[in-house]
Design an enzyme around this catalytic site. Sequence first.
Site, PDB file in Angstrom:
ATOM      1  N   LYS A  58       0.842  -1.192   0.000  1.00 22.47           N
ATOM      2  CA  LYS A  58       0.000   0.000   0.000  1.00 22.47           C
ATOM      3  C   LYS A  58       0.882   1.248   0.000  1.00 22.47           C
ATOM      4  O   LYS A  58       2.043   1.133   0.370  1.00 22.47           O
ATOM      5  CB  LYS A  58      -0.960  -0.007   1.187  1.00 22.47           C
ATOM      6  CG  LYS A  58      -0.248  -0.049   2.568  1.00 22.47           C
ATOM      7  CD  LYS A  58      -0.687   1.020   3.486  1.00 22.47           C
ATOM      8  CE  LYS A  58       0.397   2.024   3.685  1.00 22.47           C
ATOM      9  NZ  LYS A  58       0.490   2.657   4.973  1.00 22.47           N
TER      10      LYS A  58
ATOM     11  N   HIS B 133      -1.049  -5.081   5.794  1.00 17.29           N
ATOM     12  CA  HIS B 133      -0.588  -5.968   6.869  1.00 17.29           C
ATOM     13  C   HIS B 133      -1.517  -5.965   8.077  1.00 17.29           C
ATOM     14  O   HIS B 133      -1.445  -6.853   8.911  1.00 17.29           O
ATOM     15  CB  HIS B 133       0.867  -5.670   7.262  1.00 17.29           C
ATOM     16  CG  HIS B 133       1.039  -4.474   8.148  1.00 17.29           C
ATOM     17  ND1 HIS B 133       1.000  -3.191   7.697  1.00 17.29           N
ATOM     18  CD2 HIS B 133       1.248  -4.374   9.485  1.00 17.29           C
ATOM     19  CE1 HIS B 133       1.177  -2.357   8.714  1.00 17.29           C
ATOM     20  NE2 HIS B 133       1.333  -3.054   9.815  1.00 17.29           N
TER      21      HIS B 133
ATOM     22  N   LYS C  83      -2.763  -8.937  11.142  1.00 19.69           N
ATOM     23  CA  LYS C  83      -2.593  -8.759  12.589  1.00 19.69           C
ATOM     24  C   LYS C  83      -3.473  -9.761  13.313  1.00 19.69           C
ATOM     25  O   LYS C  83      -4.661  -9.889  13.000  1.00 19.69           O
ATOM     26  CB  LYS C  83      -2.999  -7.330  13.004  1.00 19.69           C
ATOM     27  CG  LYS C  83      -1.922  -6.294  12.714  1.00 19.69           C
ATOM     28  CD  LYS C  83      -2.246  -5.002  13.425  1.00 19.69           C
ATOM     29  CE  LYS C  83      -1.295  -3.894  13.023  1.00 19.69           C
ATOM     30  NZ  LYS C  83      -0.024  -3.893  13.720  1.00 19.69           N
TER      31      LYS C  83
ATOM     32  N   GLU D 126      -0.370   6.519  17.269  1.00 20.71           N
ATOM     33  CA  GLU D 126       0.998   6.028  17.455  1.00 20.71           C
ATOM     34  C   GLU D 126       1.856   7.045  18.197  1.00 20.71           C
ATOM     35  O   GLU D 126       1.637   8.254  18.062  1.00 20.71           O
ATOM     36  CB  GLU D 126       1.645   5.771  16.088  1.00 20.71           C
ATOM     37  CG  GLU D 126       0.903   4.745  15.264  1.00 20.71           C
ATOM     38  CD  GLU D 126       1.648   4.460  13.972  1.00 20.71           C
ATOM     39  OE1 GLU D 126       2.440   3.523  13.969  1.00 20.71           O
ATOM     40  OE2 GLU D 126       1.443   5.195  12.994  1.00 20.71           O
TER      41      GLU D 126
ATOM     42  N   ASP E  31      -2.205   7.237   4.655  1.00 20.41           N
ATOM     43  CA  ASP E  31      -1.295   6.240   5.236  1.00 20.41           C
ATOM     44  C   ASP E  31      -2.051   5.210   6.070  1.00 20.41           C
ATOM     45  O   ASP E  31      -1.706   4.028   6.050  1.00 20.41           O
ATOM     46  CB  ASP E  31      -0.262   6.966   6.110  1.00 20.41           C
ATOM     47  CG  ASP E  31       0.811   6.031   6.655  1.00 20.41           C
ATOM     48  OD1 ASP E  31       1.316   5.213   5.860  1.00 20.41           O
ATOM     49  OD2 ASP E  31       1.142   6.108   7.855  1.00 20.41           O
TER      50      ASP E  31
ATOM     51  N   HIS F  24      -5.482   0.725   6.085  1.00 22.42           N
ATOM     52  CA  HIS F  24      -5.617  -0.176   7.229  1.00 22.42           C
ATOM     53  C   HIS F  24      -6.950  -0.064   7.969  1.00 22.42           C
ATOM     54  O   HIS F  24      -7.602  -1.069   8.242  1.00 22.42           O
ATOM     55  CB  HIS F  24      -4.508   0.095   8.238  1.00 22.42           C
ATOM     56  CG  HIS F  24      -3.124  -0.034   7.684  1.00 22.42           C
ATOM     57  ND1 HIS F  24      -2.775  -1.014   6.786  1.00 22.42           N
ATOM     58  CD2 HIS F  24      -1.981   0.677   7.909  1.00 22.42           C
ATOM     59  CE1 HIS F  24      -1.486  -0.896   6.493  1.00 22.42           C
ATOM     60  NE2 HIS F  24      -0.996   0.120   7.149  1.00 22.42           N
TER      61      HIS F  24
ATOM     62  N   LYS G 111       0.240  10.356  14.328  1.00 22.18           N
ATOM     63  CA  LYS G 111       1.611  10.125  14.784  1.00 22.18           C
ATOM     64  C   LYS G 111       1.917  11.083  15.934  1.00 22.18           C
ATOM     65  O   LYS G 111       1.254  12.110  16.093  1.00 22.18           O
ATOM     66  CB  LYS G 111       2.595  10.408  13.660  1.00 22.18           C
ATOM     67  CG  LYS G 111       2.349   9.551  12.426  1.00 22.18           C
ATOM     68  CD  LYS G 111       3.521   8.658  12.161  1.00 22.18           C
ATOM     69  CE  LYS G 111       3.305   7.752  10.977  1.00 22.18           C
ATOM     70  NZ  LYS G 111       3.444   6.355  11.266  1.00 22.18           N
TER      71      LYS G 111
HETATM   72  C1  BG6 Z   1       2.268   1.391   8.052  1.00 26.65           C
HETATM   73  C2  BG6 Z   1       2.270   2.892   7.981  1.00 26.65           C
HETATM   74  O1  BG6 Z   1       1.581   0.861   6.955  1.00 26.65           O
HETATM   75  O2  BG6 Z   1       1.658   0.986   9.264  1.00 26.65           O
HETATM   76  C3  BG6 Z   1       3.042   3.459   9.163  1.00 26.65           C
HETATM   77  O3  BG6 Z   1       2.880   3.328   6.756  1.00 26.65           O
HETATM   78  C4  BG6 Z   1       2.467   2.944  10.459  1.00 26.65           C
HETATM   79  O4  BG6 Z   1       3.018   4.866   9.140  1.00 26.65           O
HETATM   80  C5  BG6 Z   1       2.342   1.423  10.432  1.00 26.65           C
HETATM   81  O5  BG6 Z   1       3.355   3.332  11.497  1.00 26.65           O
HETATM   82  C6  BG6 Z   1       1.570   0.920  11.650  1.00 26.65           C
HETATM   83  O6  BG6 Z   1       1.536  -0.462  11.681  1.00 26.65           O
HETATM   84  P1  BG6 Z   1       2.348  -1.280  12.790  1.00 26.65           P
HETATM   85  O7  BG6 Z   1       1.928  -2.697  12.562  1.00 26.65           O
HETATM   86  O8  BG6 Z   1       3.803  -1.034  12.513  1.00 26.65           O
HETATM   87  O9  BG6 Z   1       1.938  -0.726  14.121  1.00 26.65           O
END
Ligand code: BG6
Length: 458
Positions: free
Chosen positions: A135, A165, A169, A203, A222, A227, A326
């Site tokens: 992505k 991804h 999870k 995050e 993003d 996601h 973030k």
């Molecule tokens: C990514 C984003 O796809 O997913 C990042 O580009 C983000 O910005 C991340 O930090 C979060 O996923 P995880 O599994 O690393 O917490």
Amino acid sequence: MSRTQRTLVILGASGDLTARLLLPGLGQFLASRTGLDLQLIGVGGEEMTDAAWRRRVTASFKAGGVDPANLSGVVKQSNYLHADATDPEALQKVLDSAKYPPAIYFALPPAVTELVCASLQKVKLPAGTLLALEKPFGTDLKSAVKLNRLLTTLVPERQIHRIDHFLGKSTVLNLLGLRFANRIFEESWNATNIERVDISYDETLGLEGRAGYYDHAGALVDMIQSHLLQVLAVVAMEPPSTVHADDLRGAMAQVLRATHVWQNKPNEWSRRARYTAGTIDRRALGAYAKEPGVDPARQTETLAEITFAVDNWRWAGVPFTLRSGKALDGVNKGIAITFKAVPHLPTGLVGPPEPSQLRIALDPDLVELDVNMNGAGDPFVLDTARLSSSFGPGALGAYGEVIEGIIDSDPTLSVRGDVAEECWRIVGPVLAAWRKDAVPLENYRAGSHGPSSWKQRP
Ligand code: BG6
């Protein structure tokens, strides 16, 4: 049982994603699997010897928590090609060196991915070639449609893995068990009983040197466009009859088709903000706008929040608020299902203090149910009790799950073409409103919970 044979070609092999996420996930997957012959080929723009590449692979396997000594066969046979992946001749050479049916993993920015796909039209693809794309899939609805058209001229849809991804999870997957293996939840999983749904991924991480990508994407693209809309789909979909690719992805596609910005008013139901300097876990973080590589005039948001409606019988009138950002305090990472208050509380019972809430935390993986009970002391005064349990960790990390799907040619945990387009359609009105500056870009201090003026909505 016959052995699985696959050549994994990673385009963008010298990049950060490959070292930090892809190879550790591959190591975890390989350590869990027998009966597999895997050839690994790295292709990248950086000059690197085979020996240096193998050292990099070994270090990443170690970082993924596996003993690289057990995977030395794969490492020893792996090689690296310094090549321009947009050049059809170079691509042909790479594919000619594949011993087994190749899976081509595009660990590349969307614009380069598009160029490589166009070049693949001039290449003779071996039978059974799989394509795996990171992505964001395209940069807007138009480019996603174009990319989908291009991809299906190369291989059939089932051989295309659009990677998200979050679908790998373990907690997102555990949602399936929680929802569909318990009458207690699924029977009340609707607008009659649920007041609101919040899906958040706050995050503590800042930009982490990713300006080149992030300053063009921002928190909405993003995280929410990809996601969090996938998570919404798993939370809100109708029960599928199986969890196999067609049924699961069909159910997710159906609910996303019913999803749009609340009241179709993006100016009112979206918010955006950008972090200023602050402190997170005692670490000082500079303002986003001053990070190297950031163009402040681009007005990129580092926190985005959008409220969506799901227009169907089950969810009519229930707001789904998706938020991610973030440099936040990181407290809020998961799904909160807030139930409606009871229709009548017997007179004489005092409370309840809060409506019941089910929370499924992502990282650390946890499920918590707040229920109102008679508290200690006065039996007629209600209190909130918390029932909680941690989800068992998955045997594989999220990237391990995703890679397993690719190697086994099982697209269950990858995004189907129409869904990738649908997610752009869903966020399109918000992107347009933000481009026109119809929604102010606010500020929040790094390490805070977001702009102090933001109250929970609706
Ligand atoms: C990514 C984003 O796809 O997913 C990042 O580009 C983000 O910005 C991340 O930090 C979060 O996923 P995880 O599994 O690393 O917490």
